[in-house]
Design an enzyme around this catalytic site. Structure first.
Site, mmCIF file in Angstrom:
data_model
loop_
_atom_site.group_PDB
_atom_site.id
_atom_site.type_symbol
_atom_site.label_atom_id
_atom_site.label_comp_id
_atom_site.label_asym_id
_atom_site.label_seq_id
_atom_site.Cartn_x
_atom_site.Cartn_y
_atom_site.Cartn_z
ATOM 1 N N ALA A 46 -2.994 0.987 5.062
ATOM 2 C CA ALA A 46 -1.873 1.161 5.989
ATOM 3 C C ALA A 46 -0.546 1.156 5.231
ATOM 4 C CB ALA A 46 -1.895 0.061 7.048
ATOM 5 N N GLU A 47 -0.390 0.218 4.278
ATOM 6 C CA GLU A 47 0.831 0.193 3.479
ATOM 7 C C GLU A 47 0.544 -0.226 2.041
ATOM 8 O OE1 GLU A 47 3.394 0.658 7.034
ATOM 9 O OE2 GLU A 47 1.698 -0.682 6.742
ATOM 10 N N THR A 48 1.319 0.373 1.146
ATOM 11 C CA THR A 48 1.434 -0.077 -0.236
ATOM 12 C C THR A 48 2.885 -0.474 -0.451
ATOM 13 O OG1 THR A 48 -0.329 1.372 -1.020
ATOM 14 C CG2 THR A 48 1.213 0.548 -2.662
#
Length: 263
Positions: A46-48
């Site tokens: 979903a996020e880095t």
């Protein structure tokens, strides 16, 4: 061939394979945005989060596989976890700076990490055709914050069992849609759907609680709240409403350490 450190942390949980996984990459200086986006796409999380040390602060940015986002709570908590536990940060407070969201503070008390984020400002909006058709159940009201819609439902079971129509949600002019209700055993529950940001359902969304916390604080008449995000992985949060800021607390669990090989 250059090597780049990468960590993966499950945020808002104390158990591996639950909470919300985020990748964290510490850089000495900012590379091209194209590389940041490619790393996030390759990670397919979903996020880095990416950060660079600047004096006594850390500049931080967040990317989904598709876009850079304005604010991400779980990946900020994961970045703080990495700094505290893997990268030798030697105090119990970290000051992050986001070019898009300003100053963000994280403090540590034992295993509990607390994010201090700006409170979202929301307004009540009409239950439009697309909002109503985006789910199989009808909410009691709709709100719009800076980036997300919020749909409020009567019961926890509705949030747990709701069926999103992702093709319709993807047409909304927003980062995503939060669905929420008063909780049975905690103060409130939620889920978050953001197909337009490349995330059909986010497991635990710290930034969504910058909107949920002031709403539920005002409706329940209390400033300290407990919350569960009812995704299949589940996430557990403690929230405190401070007026123009909110505190969002949770734990982290290290899943992976590794190296990216860059040409």
């Amino acid at each position: 061939m250059a090597k780049q450190k990468i960590y993966q942390v499950d945020a808002f949980t104390d158990k591996t394979f639950s909470g919300n996984p985020a990748a964290v990459c510490p850089f000495d200086q900012w590379p091209a945005d194209e590389l940041l986006q490619n790393i996030a796409l390759e990670n397919n999380l979903a996020e880095t989060a990416f950060y660079v040390k600047k004096g006594d602060q850390y500049e931080i940015r967040w990317f989904t596989p598709a876009v850079e986002v304005d604010l991400c709570g779980h990946a900020t908590l994961a970045s703080a976890f990495v700094l505290f536990n893997q990268e030798g940060h030697n105090s119990d407070e970290i000051l992050f700076h986001s070019p898009r969201s300003g100053e963000l503070k994280v403090t540590r008390q034992g295993n509990l990490l607390t994010l201090n984020f700006p409170t979202d400002v929301y307004t009540r909006v009409e239950l439009s055709h697309n909002l109503l058709n985006g789910f199989n159940l009808k909410p009691v009201l709709a709100l719009k914050g800076k980036t997300d819609y919020v749909l409020v439902f009567d019961k926890e079971d509705q949030v747990r069992n709701i069926q999103p129509h992702l093709d319709i949600i993807a047409q909304l002019d927003a980062r995503g849609v939060i669905v929420t209700a008063k909780g049975d055993e905690v103060d409130f529950v939620s889920r978050f759907f953001a197909p337009q940001s490349g995330i059909n359902e986010d497991p635990v969304t710290g930034s969504a609680h910058t909107t949920l916390t002031p709403y539920w604080a005002k409706n329940l008449g209390k400033n300290e709240l407990t919350a569960i995000q009812l995704s299949p992985r589940k996430g557990y949060l403690q929230c405190r409403y401070l007026g123009d800021r909110v505190e969002i607390s949770g734990q982290g669990k290290l899943y992976l350490t590794g190296e990216i090989h860059l040409d």
